[in-house]
Design a protein around this motif. Structure first.
Motif, PDB file in Angstrom:
ATOM      1  N   GLU A  97       0.925  -1.816  -0.409  1.00 16.01           N
ATOM      2  CA  GLU A  97       0.016   0.532   0.234  1.00 16.01           C
ATOM      3  C   GLU A  97       0.798   0.803  -0.080  1.00 16.01           C
ATOM      4  O   GLU A  97       1.930   1.141   0.432  1.00 16.01           O
ATOM      5  N   THR A  98       0.841   2.557  -1.016  1.00 17.07           N
ATOM      6  CA  THR A  98       1.336   3.598  -0.729  1.00 17.07           C
ATOM      7  C   THR A  98       0.545   5.274  -0.658  1.00 17.07           C
ATOM      8  O   THR A  98       0.681   5.547  -0.287  1.00 17.07           O
ATOM      9  N   SER A  99      -0.475   3.779  -0.530  1.00 19.55           N
ATOM     10  CA  SER A  99      -1.538   5.563   0.059  1.00 19.55           C
ATOM     11  C   SER A  99      -1.433   5.920   1.441  1.00 19.55           C
ATOM     12  O   SER A  99      -1.221   5.145   2.254  1.00 19.55           O
ATOM     13  N   VAL A 100      -2.393   7.232   1.844  1.00 16.98           N
ATOM     14  CA  VAL A 100      -2.361   7.414   2.529  1.00 16.98           C
ATOM     15  C   VAL A 100      -3.263   6.989   3.570  1.00 16.98           C
ATOM     16  O   VAL A 100      -4.687   6.668   3.119  1.00 16.98           O
ATOM     17  N   CYS A 101      -3.611   6.008   4.455  1.00 21.88           N
ATOM     18  CA  CYS A 101      -4.332   5.202   5.034  1.00 21.88           C
ATOM     19  C   CYS A 101      -4.976   6.006   6.886  1.00 21.88           C
ATOM     20  O   CYS A 101      -3.840   5.884   7.199  1.00 21.88           O
ATOM     21  N   ALA A 141      -2.629   6.727   9.555  1.00 20.84           N
ATOM     22  CA  ALA A 141      -3.144   7.547  11.061  1.00 20.84           C
ATOM     23  C   ALA A 141      -4.032   6.284  12.216  1.00 20.84           C
ATOM     24  O   ALA A 141      -5.021   5.576  11.429  1.00 20.84           O
ATOM     25  N   VAL A 142      -4.073   6.220  13.143  1.00 21.80           N
ATOM     26  CA  VAL A 142      -5.317   5.359  14.053  1.00 21.80           C
ATOM     27  C   VAL A 142      -6.656   6.731  14.797  1.00 21.80           C
ATOM     28  O   VAL A 142      -5.779   7.044  15.651  1.00 21.80           O
ATOM     29  N   CYS A 143      -7.650   6.236  14.307  1.00 20.51           N
ATOM     30  CA  CYS A 143      -8.484   6.609  15.394  1.00 20.51           C
ATOM     31  C   CYS A 143      -9.548   5.734  16.240  1.00 20.51           C
ATOM     32  O   CYS A 143     -10.169   4.882  15.607  1.00 20.51           O
ATOM     33  N   GLY A 144      -9.896   4.939  17.541  1.00 18.12           N
ATOM     34  CA  GLY A 144     -10.561   4.157  17.749  1.00 18.12           C
ATOM     35  C   GLY A 144     -11.320   4.732  18.338  1.00 18.12           C
ATOM     36  O   GLY A 144     -12.114   5.523  18.832  1.00 18.12           O
ATOM     37  N   LEU A 145     -12.519   3.869  17.535  1.00 13.78           N
ATOM     38  CA  LEU A 145     -14.252   4.537  18.968  1.00 13.78           C
ATOM     39  C   LEU A 145     -14.759   3.254  19.944  1.00 13.78           C
ATOM     40  O   LEU A 145     -14.359   1.841  19.311  1.00 13.78           O
ATOM     41  N   GLY A 146     -14.964   3.903  20.979  1.00 22.87           N
ATOM     42  CA  GLY A 146     -14.969   2.656  21.969  1.00 22.87           C
ATOM     43  C   GLY A 146     -15.375   3.242  23.073  1.00 22.87           C
ATOM     44  O   GLY A 146     -16.517   4.097  23.145  1.00 22.87           O
TER      45      GLY A 146
END
Length: 689
Positions: A97-101, A141-146
């Motif tokens: 993967e080369t996209s910004v994820c 970048a990661v954003c968690g929902l909990g």
């Protein structure tokens, strides 16, 4: 815009043909020229917003992030922007993967769409054959929902994924976001998204910078490297890697290799189970989370919006009221709910409310699709009980008035509905959780409103402290620890002990008590012996057995129509339960339309006739007298049409049965099957006698 003259000289003179207005570029103010130089857009070839969601929240946030990114196009150009469900993403594509994820990941303590991706990423993180820089082309970048009510499990999947991506060489653009459903989750996400987009303005943030040591401030990778170095030194103490070993030394070396392998296995296990920590937290100063000066409202703006959309009227900061579908049915003369058959309640005189929208369970059959908050301790603002009751009644009457234009509403029923006679404290959440529940129930009785309070058997102390109610329910959704965990999905770690203590507290109440059992095929229909033990422990006055109602796909539950039992299957279950209980309990009443059966103590069969209904006027007289009384002091005769086995099947013959299209034939077939079952049981009983 400037146009370039192809015939201009190269001797340093101006090559422009003049801008709009005829001014040469050299004659433009220097400040304007400087601004033109400074306005440089960051270009991103491709960005994928990958979400994981059971209830749709993460997808909604992903769509919102796309809108915010498009609004920031003055400074950022994203040539390709895509919203992707993680279940439709090929995991192996991540390696190239080369996209910004951007990962928006919801965490649940049940099976979900994120499980496969988490397992796959964990496997490649701890597979020695995979290069430690396998994801060095990835920026993320990661954003968690909990939900913080789950304690150590709060956002654990997003934390681990954020950590493992970094440890595999991916470049983290922005720190892990952690959005709590028990707070204002939408506001937290908006703040994280705003800061993430601001980070994209900085071109350096988009530069690839894979690092072998991620989370260095926490010392996790440093400890790992030190252990590896230590292990290598241990193995190599007798010589360098280039030296040959004597045969006599090979035994020692084998032992050291075995020890090194064990240490490596222990290290990987530690990483697998360790809780990840972000480098810094969003919305904090220097990583120190500020405690709120005052308790917050239970209902956040986003939750308020969701519940209002579902038809709730929110009262104060933690209460709600809603019109039941049976109220609408009763106003049109189309029948009452099962409580009319069992206890004499008329649905259009009943208000369904709760002083606490929060619960300590997340049952698989929750008909509110898990939109309510959860918790094990009350940590919110507390509203006055009178304020809650006044607000609930006011909103209930408003909703009743809105029904006056509905076709078929009877004028006499509409007038009667202007006086609330009953209150079902079973709307959603855990009513007994409310700190002033006793005061609230007393206010109901002062208004001559009967109280039907339902609890999920997780607060035994509250049950013991509960003063007199018209009828006190406990939900019995499984007969074993494993079954209860599977169906109710409780938050308490000692949920089973609390469950049993609640039943014992119920047995000591000395008032009308009810076990409410929801049958779910393939989940709790085979636990008869265990249910028998639970009944003997709590000795309830009644046992309500009802087939689960399928409320459609919610994402948070795997139930389907295949899990919904037929009425004759519910009857069969109840008969077997009574047989195992022996003398003392019998099938008393039914409401076939709701797939419900009432099992009652034989004490309520007076002179051969069932008395499961309630004399409400007598109840209020007893309450006001202040004298002690029992559940037998305010009984009323059960009408013949409501008794189990009656031809009406619990449907009031004075009402008009309404069938949806193509349902009449199905209902007739089911009624015939039930009648045949009852006839067969009676014949068997006569034969055995």
């Amino acid at each position: 815009m400037l146009a370039i003259d192809p015939d201009a000289s190269n001797d340093g003179s101006c090559a422009c043909t003049g801008s709009v207005g005829g001014t040469c570029c050299k004659e433009q103010p220097q400040e304007q020229q400087q601004q033109q130089k400074e306005i440089v857009k960051n270009e991103i070839e491709s960005m994928k917003i990958i979400y994981s969601s059971l209830t749709g929240t993460a997808k909604t946030f992903g769509e919102e992030l796309i809108r915010q990114l498009l609004a920031a196009e003055k400074n950022i150009t994203i040539k390709e922007l895509e919203l992707v469900d993680i279940t439709e993403y090929d995991n192996d594509d991540l390696l190239t993967e080369t996209s910004v994820c951007v990962f928006l990941l919801s965490t649940y303590n049940v099976e979900g769409p994120l499980d496969w991706f988490t397992k796959w990423l964990r496997d490649i993180r701890y597979d020695w054959r995979v290069d430690r820089l396998a994801l060095q082309k990835l920026r993320y970048a990661v954003c968690g929902l909990g939900d913080s009510a789950y304690g150590d499990e709060f956002n654990v999947a997003s934390q681990q994924i954020d950590k493992w991506l970094g440890q595999l060489g991916a470049t983290r653009i922005y720190p892990l976001g952690s959005c709590d459903k028990n707070a204002d989750q939408k506001a937290q996400f908006d703040e994280w998204a705003r800061q993430f987009i601001n980070e994209l303005h900085d071109k350096q943030s988009l530069e690839f910078s894979p690092a072998k040591i991620e989370y260095g401030s926490d010392g996790e990778e440093e400890e790992e490297d030190e252990e590896e170095s230590s292990n290598n030194k241990e193995i190599d103490v007798d010589g360098s890697g280039d030296e040959m070993l004597d045969v006599e030394d090979m035994g020692k070396m084998a032992g050291k290799l075995k020890a090194a392998k064990a240490n490596r296995a222990r290290e990987e296990q530690e990483f697998e189970t360790a809780q990840a920590k972000a480098k810094r937290s969003i919305g904090t100063d220097d990583g120190v989370v500020k405690k709120a000066d005052q308790p917050r409202a239970m209902v956040s703006p986003m939750l308020h919006k969701n519940l209002t959309k579902q038809g709730y009227k929110i009262v104060g900061t933690h209460s709600g009221v809603k019109i039941c579908r049976w109220t609408k049915s009763a106003l049109r003369g189309r029948g009452f709910c099962y409580k009319h058959s069992f206890y004499g309640i008329q649905s259009h005189l009943c208000m369904e409310t709760t002083p606490s929208l929060a619960c300590a369970n997340k049952c698989v059959f929750c008909w509110r699709h898990h939109t309510n908050p959860v918790g094990t301790k009350w940590r919110w603002q507390v509203d006055d009980p009178k304020f809650i009751l006044d607000g609930a009644m006011e909103n209930h009457y408003k909703m009743i008035k809105q029904l006056k234009g509905v076709p078929g509403v009877k004028a006499d029923r509409f007038q009667e509905a202007s006086t609330i006679r009953h209150c079902a404290l079973s709307l959603v959440g855990e009513p007994i959780f409310y700190p002033h529940i006793n005061e609230f129930v007393k206010l109901l009785h002062e208004h001559n409103i009967s109280s039907f309070l339902v609890t999920n058997a997780q607060f035994p102390d509250k049950i013991a402290e509960m003063e007199l109610v018209t009828q006190l329910y406990v939900s019995i959704d499984a007969g074993t620890r494993e079954g209860l965990k599977k169906i109710d999905r409780p938050l308490f770690r000692d949920f089973w002990e609390r469950f049993l203590d609640s039943l014992e507290a119920l047995a000591n109440k000395g008032q009308r008590t009810v076990y409410r059992l929801t049958l779910v095929k393939d989940h709790n229909t085979e636990e008869l012996d265990n249910y028998v033990e639970l009944v003997r422990r709590g000795r309830p006055s009644f046992i309500e057995v009802k087939g689960v109602t399928y409320c459609g796909y919610s994402g948070a539950s795997n139930l389907t129509m295949a899990n919904v039992p037929y009425h004759h299957e519910v009857v069969d279950f109840c008969q077997k339960l009574c047989d195992k209980l022996g003398n003392g309990y019998e099938l008393a009443a039914e409401h076939a339309h709701s797939c419900s059966i009432l099992i009652a103590k034989s004490d309520f069969k007076i002179n051969g006739e069932w008395h499961t209904h309630i004399d409400y006027n007598k109840f209020f007289e007893l309450i006001k007298s202040g004298e002690p009384f029992t559940d037998m002091d305010y009984v009323a005769k059960t009408p013949d049409w409501a008794v189990y086995g009656a031809e009406a099947g619990g449907f009031d013959p004075e009402e008009t049965r309404f069938y949806r299209k193509n349902r009449k034939a199905e209902a007739a077939a089911e009624a015939a099957k039930t009648a045949a079952t009852v006839a067969a049981e009676k014949a068997a009983a006569i034969a055995s006698a």
